[in-house]
Write a protein that holds these residues in place. Structure first.
Motif, short mmCIF file in Angstrom:
data_model
loop_
_atom_site.label_atom_id
_atom_site.label_comp_id
_atom_site.label_asym_id
_atom_site.label_seq_id
_atom_site.Cartn_x
_atom_site.Cartn_y
_atom_site.Cartn_z
N LEU A 161 0.84 -1.19 0.00
CA LEU A 161 0.00 0.00 0.00
C LEU A 161 0.88 1.24 0.00
CD1 LEU A 161 -2.92 1.07 0.13
CD2 LEU A 161 -2.69 1.10 2.62
N LYS A 162 0.60 2.17 -0.92
CA LYS A 162 1.37 3.40 -1.04
C LYS A 162 0.57 4.58 -0.52
CE LYS A 162 3.43 4.04 -4.97
NZ LYS A 162 3.63 4.16 -6.44
N GLY A 163 1.20 5.41 0.30
CA GLY A 163 0.56 6.60 0.86
C GLY A 163 1.35 7.07 2.05
N ASP A 164 1.02 8.27 2.56
CA ASP A 164 1.85 8.86 3.61
C ASP A 164 1.28 8.67 5.02
OD1 ASP A 164 -0.30 10.57 3.65
OD2 ASP A 164 0.82 12.33 2.99
N TYR A 165 0.14 8.00 5.15
CA TYR A 165 -0.45 7.70 6.46
C TYR A 165 -0.68 8.95 7.30
CZ TYR A 165 0.37 2.77 5.52
OH TYR A 165 0.36 1.53 4.95
N LYS A 166 -1.03 10.04 6.66
CA LYS A 166 -1.33 11.27 7.38
C LYS A 166 -2.76 11.69 7.09
CE LYS A 166 3.44 12.96 7.33
NZ LYS A 166 4.35 14.02 6.85
N GLY A 167 -3.30 12.52 7.95
CA GLY A 167 -4.66 12.98 7.74
C GLY A 167 -5.67 12.07 8.39
N ASN A 168 -6.91 12.09 7.88
CA ASN A 168 -7.96 11.29 8.51
C ASN A 168 -7.91 9.85 8.02
OD1 ASN A 168 -9.15 11.20 5.96
ND2 ASN A 168 -10.46 12.96 6.36
N ALA A 169 -8.95 9.10 8.41
CA ALA A 169 -8.95 7.66 8.10
C ALA A 169 -9.35 7.36 6.67
CB ALA A 169 -9.90 6.95 9.05
N LEU A 192 -12.33 6.87 14.14
CA LEU A 192 -11.36 7.77 14.78
C LEU A 192 -10.12 7.01 15.25
CD1 LEU A 192 -13.84 9.85 16.95
CD2 LEU A 192 -12.79 10.52 14.77
N PRO A 193 -9.03 7.73 15.52
CA PRO A 193 -7.82 7.08 16.05
C PRO A 193 -8.07 6.52 17.46
CG PRO A 193 -7.31 9.24 15.14
CD PRO A 193 -8.80 9.14 15.19
N LEU A 194 -7.15 5.69 17.89
CA LEU A 194 -7.25 5.02 19.20
C LEU A 194 -7.39 6.02 20.35
CD1 LEU A 194 -6.99 2.28 20.76
CD2 LEU A 194 -4.54 2.76 20.88
N LYS A 195 -6.58 7.06 20.39
CA LYS A 195 -6.60 7.99 21.52
C LYS A 195 -7.89 8.80 21.59
CE LYS A 195 -3.94 11.62 19.14
NZ LYS A 195 -2.66 12.38 19.16
N GLU A 196 -8.61 8.90 20.48
CA GLU A 196 -9.89 9.59 20.49
C GLU A 196 -11.06 8.64 20.74
OE1 GLU A 196 -10.54 12.41 17.28
OE2 GLU A 196 -8.37 12.38 16.85
N SER A 197 -10.78 7.35 20.68
CA SER A 197 -11.84 6.36 20.86
C SER A 197 -11.84 5.75 22.26
CB SER A 197 -11.66 5.23 19.84
OG SER A 197 -11.69 5.72 18.51
N PHE A 198 -10.68 5.76 22.93
CA PHE A 198 -10.56 5.12 24.24
C PHE A 198 -9.95 6.11 25.23
CE2 PHE A 198 -11.00 1.58 21.48
CZ PHE A 198 -11.57 0.58 22.25
N THR A 199 -10.67 6.36 26.31
CA THR A 199 -10.15 7.17 27.41
C THR A 199 -10.39 6.40 28.71
OG1 THR A 199 -12.27 8.33 27.59
CG2 THR A 199 -10.55 9.37 26.26
N PHE A 200 -9.38 6.37 29.55
CA PHE A 200 -9.48 5.61 30.81
C PHE A 200 -9.37 6.56 32.00
CE2 PHE A 200 -7.23 2.64 27.84
CZ PHE A 200 -8.37 1.92 27.50
#
Length: 200
Positions: A161-169, A192-200
């Motif tokens: 897979l080619k791409g820069d892995y930046k930005g949204n999903a 959403l990313p992990l840190k926005e989906s899980f808070t403890f």
């Protein structure tokens, strides 16, 4: 026992299962699941549903999980080749947020067991792929959860897979090495990313 080989991974609970394949001039035979063999290997599981999908090259499904009714999954490829990934979402796990990936193909016939408490996804690397999996709980509408497939914190390296892995999903700006587009469902574009989906 003896019909399967179990290989543990660096994340507790995840394991790779290789069945014994009996080949001759006519083709081959294998047991894709045998409850007794699995129990003797320490995998005392109860599956309630079998699922199967067909996808074209560049389709990425995931990263999915169920929130209140988590599913254990035994996954394999019937035709083609995929990169299959599990992400540890168990709150008290030493490997929370870590992932493990494996190439599953119709040739290697390997299976990947993903216990409850993981997000799961796969990317199709062949022209088409038929993907089958057993689950330990039923699908519950409205209980779906997901994570951004290209979350930099999880940092999955999706092969071919080619791409820069930046930005949204979203899939914009990503292609397979042969130019095939990356294909996500509308729902998978928005996780959403992990840190926005899980808070403890």
């Amino acid at each position: 026992m003896g019909q399967i080989q179990i290989e543990k991974t660096n994340i507790e609970g995840l394991c790779i299962i290789t069945p014994t394949v009996h080949k001759d001039s006519r083709g081959y035979f294998m047991e894709s699941y045998n409850e007794r063999d699995f129990q003797e290997a320490g995998l005392d599981l109860r599956f309630v549903q079998d699922n199967q999908s067909m996808s074209q090259k560049g389709v990425l499904r995931g990263l999915h999980f169920q929130k209140q009714y988590p599913q254990g999954k035994l996954v394999r490829v019937l035709k083609g080749r995929v990169y299959d990934v599990a992400v540890d979402l168990r709150k008290h796990s030493a490997t929370f947020g870590k992932h493990f990936g494996i190439i599953l193909t119709e040739e290697n016939k390997k299976m990947f067991y993903i216990p409850e408490g993981f997000a799961h996804g796969f990317l199709v690397l062949s022209d088409t792929a038929e993907f089958a999996y057993k689950v330990t709980d039923f699908y519950h509408p409205g209980d779906e959860g997901g994570l951004a497939w290209n979350d930099p914190e999880i940092a999955i390296t999706w092969p071919e897979l080619k791409g820069d892995y930046k930005g949204n999903a979203g899939s914009a700006g990503y292609t397979m090495e042969d130019g095939s587009p990356l294909l996500l469902s509308e729902k998978d574009e928005l996780w959403l990313p992990l840190k926005e989906s899980f808070t403890f």
